[in-house]
Design a protein around this motif. Structure first.
Motif, PDB file in Angstrom:
ATOM      1  N   THR A  11       0.857  -1.182   0.000  1.00 20.42           N
ATOM      2  CA  THR A  11       0.000   0.000   0.000  1.00 20.42           C
ATOM      3  C   THR A  11       0.898   1.238   0.000  1.00 20.42           C
ATOM      4  O   THR A  11       2.093   1.155   0.287  1.00 20.42           O
ATOM      5  CB  THR A  11      -0.916   0.030   1.241  1.00 20.42           C
ATOM      6  OG1 THR A  11      -0.108  -0.022   2.411  1.00 20.42           O
ATOM      7  CG2 THR A  11      -1.902  -1.133   1.227  1.00 20.42           C
ATOM      8  N   ASP A  12       0.296   2.381  -0.313  1.00 25.96           N
ATOM      9  CA  ASP A  12       1.061   3.625  -0.363  1.00 25.96           C
ATOM     10  C   ASP A  12       1.485   4.052   1.036  1.00 25.96           C
ATOM     11  O   ASP A  12       0.645   4.356   1.884  1.00 25.96           O
ATOM     12  CB  ASP A  12       0.229   4.728  -1.010  1.00 25.96           C
ATOM     13  CG  ASP A  12      -0.039   4.455  -2.475  1.00 25.96           C
ATOM     14  OD1 ASP A  12       0.763   3.742  -3.100  1.00 25.96           O
ATOM     15  OD2 ASP A  12      -1.046   4.966  -2.998  1.00 25.96           O
ATOM     16  N   PRO A 113       9.980   3.410  -0.580  1.00 25.36           N
ATOM     17  CA  PRO A 113       9.039   2.989  -1.613  1.00 25.36           C
ATOM     18  C   PRO A 113       9.812   2.646  -2.886  1.00 25.36           C
ATOM     19  O   PRO A 113      10.639   3.435  -3.338  1.00 25.36           O
ATOM     20  CB  PRO A 113       8.116   4.189  -1.798  1.00 25.36           C
ATOM     21  CG  PRO A 113       8.798   5.342  -1.172  1.00 25.36           C
ATOM     22  CD  PRO A 113       9.793   4.800  -0.194  1.00 25.36           C
ATOM     23  N   ILE A 167       4.290   0.811  -1.721  1.00 26.75           N
ATOM     24  CA  ILE A 167       3.556   1.482  -2.787  1.00 26.75           C
ATOM     25  C   ILE A 167       2.508   0.509  -3.342  1.00 26.75           C
ATOM     26  O   ILE A 167       2.737  -0.700  -3.364  1.00 26.75           O
ATOM     27  CB  ILE A 167       4.506   1.995  -3.901  1.00 26.75           C
ATOM     28  CG1 ILE A 167       3.798   2.992  -4.815  1.00 26.75           C
ATOM     29  CG2 ILE A 167       5.134   0.840  -4.678  1.00 26.75           C
ATOM     30  CD1 ILE A 167       4.745   3.832  -5.650  1.00 26.75           C
ATOM     31  N   SER A 168       1.382   1.050  -3.770  1.00 27.76           N
ATOM     32  CA  SER A 168       0.341   0.223  -4.395  1.00 27.76           C
ATOM     33  C   SER A 168       0.645   0.064  -5.883  1.00 27.76           C
ATOM     34  O   SER A 168       1.422   0.832  -6.466  1.00 27.76           O
ATOM     35  CB  SER A 168      -1.028   0.890  -4.220  1.00 27.76           C
ATOM     36  OG  SER A 168      -1.071   2.108  -4.961  1.00 27.76           O
ATOM     37  N   SER A 171      -0.446   3.224  -7.858  1.00 32.07           N
ATOM     38  CA  SER A 171       0.526   4.312  -7.709  1.00 32.07           C
ATOM     39  C   SER A 171       1.816   4.006  -8.458  1.00 32.07           C
ATOM     40  O   SER A 171       2.397   4.896  -9.089  1.00 32.07           O
ATOM     41  CB  SER A 171       0.827   4.576  -6.233  1.00 32.07           C
ATOM     42  OG  SER A 171      -0.291   5.130  -5.594  1.00 32.07           O
TER      43      SER A 171
END
Length: 183
Positions: A11-12, A113, A167-168, A171
């Protein structure tokens, strides 16, 4: 890889992105040439870059590339003067047989990320996306989405984008496109 993959955050988990690093590695006999280029964002101007040489200490084994490439890449990151906010790796993230490719491994170690952006598909299946810039289809394995085949410009071959760490996938795809302006 099987133990570490559970630590990958999909996830972000990042703040403002002012700098983006591109990471690649090449080999000359038994020497690894690790390069990191840090660009300002959104200008995409070079603010820092390094190329380091290190002896190769791990053989080439498909699916275990990170064990060969992480040590030289860490040497390169140590030599940087500018710490990047986001890292795009020429390699796989979770689009990997054990869901833990080079981008995931590097992101976990650096706690940054990271995005895997590869020129060739290692794992999974996909339908060819439309020919326009930004078109994409999902890369899947046994019903699980593990990445995306993304067209960075009209009528060019796709790149394979996958989550590295923090990060997703949506994104990651958007960031790759934002960093491919004109290239």
């Amino acid at each position: 890889q099987n133990e570490l993959r559970s630590q990958v955050i999909q996830t972000d988990r990042f703040g403002t992105i002012n700098t983006v690093a591109g990471v690649d590695i090449g080999f000359k006999k038994d020497i690894a040439l690790a390069s990191v280029v840090v660009l300002s964002f959104p200008e995409l101007q070079v603010v820092d870059s390094v190329v380091t040489e290190s002896p190769v200490r791990f053989p080439y084994i498909p699916g275990f590339l990170s064990f060969r490439e992480i040590p030289p890449l860490l040497t390169a990151f140590t030599a940087l003067q500018t710490e990047p906010d986001l890292v795009i790796v020429d390699g796989q993230g979770i689009a990997h047989p054990r869901r833990f490719g080079l981008a995931s491994h590097l992101g976990l170690i650096l706690d940054k990320p990271t995005i895997g952006c590869a020129k060739s598909r290692l794992w999974g299946r996909y339908e060819e996306p439309d020919s326009e810039q930004g078109a994409y289809t999902y890369l899947t394995d046994k019903g699980e989405v593990i990445g995306a085949a993304v067209r960075t410009r009209a009528n060019v071959r796709v790149v394979y984008v996958s989550i590295g760490h923090r990060i997703s996938l949506d994104s990651a795809r958007v960031w790759v496109l934002a960093c491919c302006q004109g290239y």
